[in-house]
Enzyme design. Sequence first.
Site, PDB file in Angstrom:
ATOM      1  N   ASP A  13       0.815  -1.221   0.000  1.00 12.30           N
ATOM      2  CA  ASP A  13       0.000   0.000   0.000  1.00 12.30           C
ATOM      3  C   ASP A  13       0.848   1.269   0.000  1.00 12.30           C
ATOM      4  OD1 ASP A  13      -2.409  -1.616   0.321  1.00 12.30           O
ATOM      5  OD2 ASP A  13      -1.769  -1.864   2.411  1.00 12.30           O
ATOM      6  N   GLY A  15       1.837   2.933  -2.649  1.00 15.98           N
ATOM      7  CA  GLY A  15       1.580   3.792  -3.797  1.00 15.98           C
ATOM      8  C   GLY A  15       2.344   3.363  -5.035  1.00 15.98           C
ATOM      9  N   LYS A  16       2.590   2.045  -5.145  1.00 16.55           N
ATOM     10  CA  LYS A  16       3.350   1.529  -6.294  1.00 16.55           C
ATOM     11  C   LYS A  16       2.645   1.814  -7.609  1.00 16.55           C
ATOM     12  CE  LYS A  16       3.363  -2.593  -4.511  1.00 16.55           C
ATOM     13  NZ  LYS A  16       2.826  -2.227  -3.195  1.00 16.55           N
ATOM     14  N   GLY A  17       1.316   1.732  -7.607  1.00 20.03           N
ATOM     15  CA  GLY A  17       0.575   1.928  -8.843  1.00 20.03           C
ATOM     16  C   GLY A  17       0.830   3.281  -9.465  1.00 20.03           C
ATOM     17  N   GLY A  40      -3.930  -4.541  -4.765  1.00 18.32           N
ATOM     18  CA  GLY A  40      -4.559  -3.632  -5.714  1.00 18.32           C
ATOM     19  C   GLY A  40      -3.818  -2.314  -5.815  1.00 18.32           C
ATOM     20  N   HIS A  41      -3.943  -1.681  -6.953  1.00 16.07           N
ATOM     21  CA  HIS A  41      -3.406  -0.343  -7.174  1.00 16.07           C
ATOM     22  C   HIS A  41      -4.572   0.584  -7.478  1.00 16.07           C
ATOM     23  CE1 HIS A  41       0.518  -2.003  -7.189  1.00 16.07           C
ATOM     24  NE2 HIS A  41       0.587  -2.352  -8.448  1.00 16.07           N
ATOM     25  N   GLN A 226       2.138  -6.018  -3.095  1.00 16.69           N
ATOM     26  CA  GLN A 226       2.452  -6.013  -1.662  1.00 16.69           C
ATOM     27  C   GLN A 226       3.771  -5.275  -1.378  1.00 16.69           C
ATOM     28  OE1 GLN A 226       1.758  -9.475  -2.921  1.00 16.69           O
ATOM     29  NE2 GLN A 226      -0.374  -9.437  -2.360  1.00 16.69           N
ATOM     30  N   THR A 303      -9.523  -4.822  -0.460  1.00 20.75           N
ATOM     31  CA  THR A 303     -10.366  -5.323   0.624  1.00 20.75           C
ATOM     32  C   THR A 303     -11.254  -4.262   1.250  1.00 20.75           C
ATOM     33  OG1 THR A 303      -8.677  -4.855   2.294  1.00 20.75           O
ATOM     34  CG2 THR A 303      -8.593  -7.011   1.201  1.00 20.75           C
TER      35      THR A 303
END
Length: 432
Positions: A13, A15-17, A40-41, A226, A303
């Site tokens: 979480d 902020g890779k996206g 998720g991104h 992740q 989630t």
Amino acid sequence: MSSVVVVGTQWGDEGKGKVVDLLTRYADFVVRFQGGNNAGHTLVVEGKKFIFHIIPSGILYEDKMCMIGNGVIIDPGVLIKEMAQLQAQGLTITPDRLMISEAAHLIMPYHASLDQAKENALSDGDKIGTTGRGIGPCYMDKVGRVGIKAGDLRDESLFRDKLKAALDEKNFLLTKKYNAAPVEFEAVYRQFQEFAEKLIPFYGNISVELDAARKKDQNILFEGAQGTHLDIDHGTYPFVTSSNTIAGNACTGSGFGPAYIDAVVGIMKAYTTRVGSGPFPTELFDTVGNELQEKGHEFGATTGRRRRCGWLDGVVGADATRLNGVTGLAITKLDVLSGQSELKIATSYELNGKSYAAMPSNVREAGAVTPVYESLEGWKEEIDHIRDYDDLPLKAKEYIKRVEEVSGAPANIISVGPDREETLLLKNPFEK
């Protein structure tokens, strides 16, 4: 050409996206190399929100080739739904833009059933915090050499035999051990034949394609899911995911030679968050923690779970730099810290009179350590409008400098807001 790996340095979480989206403009290929739809991104582009679970976020660019590597495990129903949703938002999802490795393993309905049944059987203190999407059981079958690969859908007889053998065992566990409902063979078989029709046109040998791209001097961007401390080997085991999240798995999860990796970008949130159970030394239970959670909109993209929030953990950051060979940091959500009068960074841990410069491998010790903090003065100004590093408040620049020193890697990218344009690119990792 250059090959760049993007990884999370914390518990996911980070902020890779958004960073992948930024760097995709310099890439020809974008490759997802591990994990499943338990991650998720979320990206905001010109005020429009896009959520990705399996497909690389590089699909937002029409001229890029996106790939789902062999290290990814795929829930076909989720993938097909994601494809449809992105198409509804105006994106083009065709085989000349998206390739799926035939060697990627499939998440089957019995994997999710076992995942949920096993978690429900655990006492509250022993729960892992799994998303219940079948990730762990699927990886277990892969390692146990009884998994079903994407390519198996090409061979109807092979798929039928493997499915029957799997259900003989899984239904025994579901009904006898967990007192849960069995999974019916015919329903799964028919459903997956429908999946096959939609997915087979996207299949390919990603290793071969990437090697050809390398020989043509094309740029390749690898994205993981992740974060480092959810790695099955190097994370806070057993409160981890079921795959290797560190940069080394970019090669294993795609069939790309390690000698060809040129840079590793470590994504580091300006504070620390974690979803689910497990050690979190810098977690805050006060008003500051609540402020970070609310201002940072800290809810899981997949989630919807509330993320636990805390001060930046420099020990976690230094571990990640070492484990991944991070060549440059991308510091995200720096804007969330605006308005805090005092900021803290954990530079080490203490437990029973002993000092720790790295996360203890013993999970009970990791959960009992006390962080040793260094305090810095915060800044009041909002910074989401800033587009030049020199225009950042002095205290923000001092904070960034200290993060660099504690983690052992330079900050090459600074994110000051959620939108694509609210990013400062100080050094492009594709430029050697």
